[in-house]
Design a protein around this motif. Structure first.
Motif, mmCIF file in Angstrom:
data_model
loop_
_atom_site.group_PDB
_atom_site.id
_atom_site.type_symbol
_atom_site.label_atom_id
_atom_site.label_comp_id
_atom_site.label_asym_id
_atom_site.label_seq_id
_atom_site.Cartn_x
_atom_site.Cartn_y
_atom_site.Cartn_z
ATOM 1 N N PHE A 42 0.838 -1.200 0.000
ATOM 2 C CA PHE A 42 0.000 0.000 0.000
ATOM 3 C C PHE A 42 0.876 1.253 0.000
ATOM 4 O O PHE A 42 0.702 2.147 -0.847
ATOM 5 C CB PHE A 42 -0.921 -0.002 1.224
ATOM 6 N N TYR A 43 1.820 1.333 0.939
ATOM 7 C CA TYR A 43 2.674 2.517 1.026
ATOM 8 C C TYR A 43 3.628 2.614 -0.161
ATOM 9 O O TYR A 43 3.945 3.711 -0.633
ATOM 10 C CB TYR A 43 3.449 2.521 2.344
ATOM 11 N N TYR A 44 4.084 1.468 -0.648
ATOM 12 C CA TYR A 44 4.929 1.450 -1.843
ATOM 13 C C TYR A 44 4.192 2.067 -3.025
ATOM 14 O O TYR A 44 4.746 2.865 -3.790
ATOM 15 C CB TYR A 44 5.341 0.005 -2.149
ATOM 16 N N ALA A 45 2.894 1.730 -3.165
ATOM 17 C CA ALA A 45 2.106 2.219 -4.300
ATOM 18 C C ALA A 45 1.824 3.716 -4.194
ATOM 19 O O ALA A 45 1.998 4.458 -5.164
ATOM 20 C CB ALA A 45 0.792 1.443 -4.398
ATOM 21 N N ILE A 46 1.390 4.181 -3.020
ATOM 22 C CA ILE A 46 0.975 5.583 -2.924
ATOM 23 C C ILE A 46 2.160 6.544 -2.912
ATOM 24 O O ILE A 46 1.987 7.743 -3.126
ATOM 25 C CB ILE A 46 0.093 5.835 -1.677
ATOM 26 N N ASN A 47 3.373 6.024 -2.683
ATOM 27 C CA ASN A 47 4.557 6.894 -2.643
ATOM 28 C C ASN A 47 5.438 6.775 -3.877
ATOM 29 O O ASN A 47 6.568 7.269 -3.895
ATOM 30 C CB ASN A 47 5.396 6.583 -1.397
ATOM 31 N N ARG A 48 4.928 6.138 -4.928
ATOM 32 C CA ARG A 48 5.730 5.976 -6.146
ATOM 33 C C ARG A 48 6.135 7.324 -6.742
ATOM 34 O O ARG A 48 7.180 7.451 -7.370
ATOM 35 C CB ARG A 48 4.940 5.171 -7.176
ATOM 36 N N HIS A 49 5.315 8.348 -6.567
ATOM 37 C CA HIS A 49 5.635 9.661 -7.131
ATOM 38 C C HIS A 49 6.928 10.218 -6.548
ATOM 39 O O HIS A 49 7.615 11.014 -7.195
ATOM 40 C CB HIS A 49 4.472 10.626 -6.880
ATOM 41 N N LYS A 50 7.288 9.802 -5.335
ATOM 42 C CA LYS A 50 8.539 10.265 -4.745
ATOM 43 C C LYS A 50 9.742 9.621 -5.426
ATOM 44 O O LYS A 50 10.797 10.242 -5.588
ATOM 45 C CB LYS A 50 8.570 9.936 -3.249
ATOM 46 N N THR A 51 9.575 8.365 -5.830
ATOM 47 C CA THR A 51 10.674 7.633 -6.455
ATOM 48 C C THR A 51 11.083 8.239 -7.783
ATOM 49 O O THR A 51 12.261 8.224 -8.151
ATOM 50 C CB THR A 51 10.267 6.161 -6.666
ATOM 51 N N THR A 52 10.127 8.785 -8.511
ATOM 52 C CA THR A 52 10.428 9.289 -9.856
ATOM 53 C C THR A 52 11.286 10.553 -9.838
ATOM 54 O O THR A 52 11.803 10.959 -10.869
ATOM 55 C CB THR A 52 9.126 9.574 -10.622
#
Length: 364
Positions: free
Chosen positions: A299-309
């Motif tokens: 869940f947290y991995y999915a909603i925070n993907r924008h930070k990874t980019t």
């Protein structure tokens, strides 16, 4: 690190040194770079020429690694009302042992000015969770501090050489480890945002192993204090009943994050296959507990993907780096509730409560 510095024609590095393990690791890596440079410069003219170009002194000869570190490495403890004297002292002691040019700056007035700006604009005051504030208020107040550290870091990186009567500018170093990037446990555009992140591909476990080695091999006894300390962001007020902790905030341990990262990238696991594997590996937990941890991670991995980019360029030392642009070509966005996968995990965890690890235990 040295190639990045000399090819950028910069005058050195700047690091916000928080007194925590991650920024300590980055500082010790730079110290290690200085040690290697002093050794390599003996009898190798072109390396000495590069050093002279960086320090902007055509006749410079480094006396030792600490003296060179003082010329090209600037560290700064950026404190607020939530910072402790313990982390401040740790940062000062480490800077003294490695030889960095260190400053302590109180930025509380800057933080307060942002609070006042919001109050004047919205007619409301923000409060921390411990003061009765909502989750939105609590996160916003933490992010103000974190983002102001990035702004002040770049201000100092650009002006410190000028303030000291020297030309050039500094490159800013980030200090976010790969586990936090994977979980999204960082503020977008805080001290995880910089020119280069030496530990962006390194997990907490390996950083601790490196620091134990450096403590003994480089004779830096202060590192023991960093290794023994509880990881904390120090962005919330400490009360009699509450002290902020990274693992409590994340709802998972760094050891668990490392395992999630390895299974996600190296073993190519999705939610269901990760659950199947961990049910057999984490025998101290019930299947339903494993299920909740796996679902929480994804869940947290999915909603925070924008930070990874927008992750800062990092040195890749792990197989499970989440850095999309350069290393991990995965989809930008995922459905945060993973409807099909989580449904299967729920069904299987209920069956596994009575007969764990009988089905799909080797599935990856």
């Amino acid at each position: 690190l040295w190639d990045y510095l000399r090819r950028s024609k910069a005058s050195g590095y700047f690091l916000p040194l928080s007194g925590g393990l991650d920024s300590c690791s980055v500082a010790v890596i730079v110290s290690s770079m200085c040690r290697g440079l002093v050794e390599a410069a003996e009898g190798v003219p072109h390396i000495l020429d590069d050093i002279r170009q960086v320090v902007r002194d055509s006749k410079y000869i480094p006396k030792d690694h600490k003296e060179l570190c003082s010329r090209i490495f600037h560290t700064c403890y950026l404190s607020t009302a939530n910072s402790s004297s313990i982390t401040r002292q740790r940062a000062e002691e480490l800077a003294a042992e490695i030889g960095s040019n260190h400053k302590a700056v109180d930025m509380e007035n800057v933080v307060k000015s942002i609070h006042e700006l919001f109050a004047k604009s919205m007619g409301k005051n923000l409060h921390y969770r411990s003061q009765g504030g909502s989750e939105a208020e609590n996160i916003a107040l933490q992010n103000i501090q974190a983002r102001m550290r990035m702004v002040i870091s770049y201000l100092f990186a650009q002006t410190l050489p000028w303030a000291n009567g020297k030309p050039g500018s500094l490159l800013v170093l980030a200090s976010a480890n790969v586990d936090e990037c994977l979980r999204g446990y960082l503020t977008k555009y805080d001290c995880s945002s910089a020119d280069i992140n030496p530990i962006g591909g390194i997990g907490k476990h390996d950083l601790k192993m490196f620091l134990r080695f450096a403590r003994d091999d480089f004779e830096l006894p202060v590192i023991s204090k960093f290794l023994e300390a509880t990881p904390t962001a120090e962005l919330e007020p400490t009360t009699q009943n509450y002290t902020q902790s990274d693992e409590t905030d994340m709802k998972m341990t760094y050891h668990e994050l490392t395992m999630f990262g390895q299974l996600r990238k190296v073993a190519k696991c999705g939610p269901l296959s990760m659950y199947n594997n961990l049910c057999c590996l984490w025998t101290n937990l019930s299947p339903s507990q494993v299920a909740e941890k796996v679902k929480s991670f994804f869940f947290y991995y999915a909603i925070n993907r924008h930070k990874t980019t927008v992750a800062t360029p990092s040195y890749h030392a792990q197989d499970y780096s989440p850095e999309d642009n350069r290393f991990d070509q995965r989809p930008f966005l995922y459905p945060a509730h993973w409807t099909w996968q989580f449904k299967r995990i729920n069904e299987k965890s209920q069956r596994d409560e009575t007969r764990p690890c009988e089905d799909d235990k080797t599935q990856t």
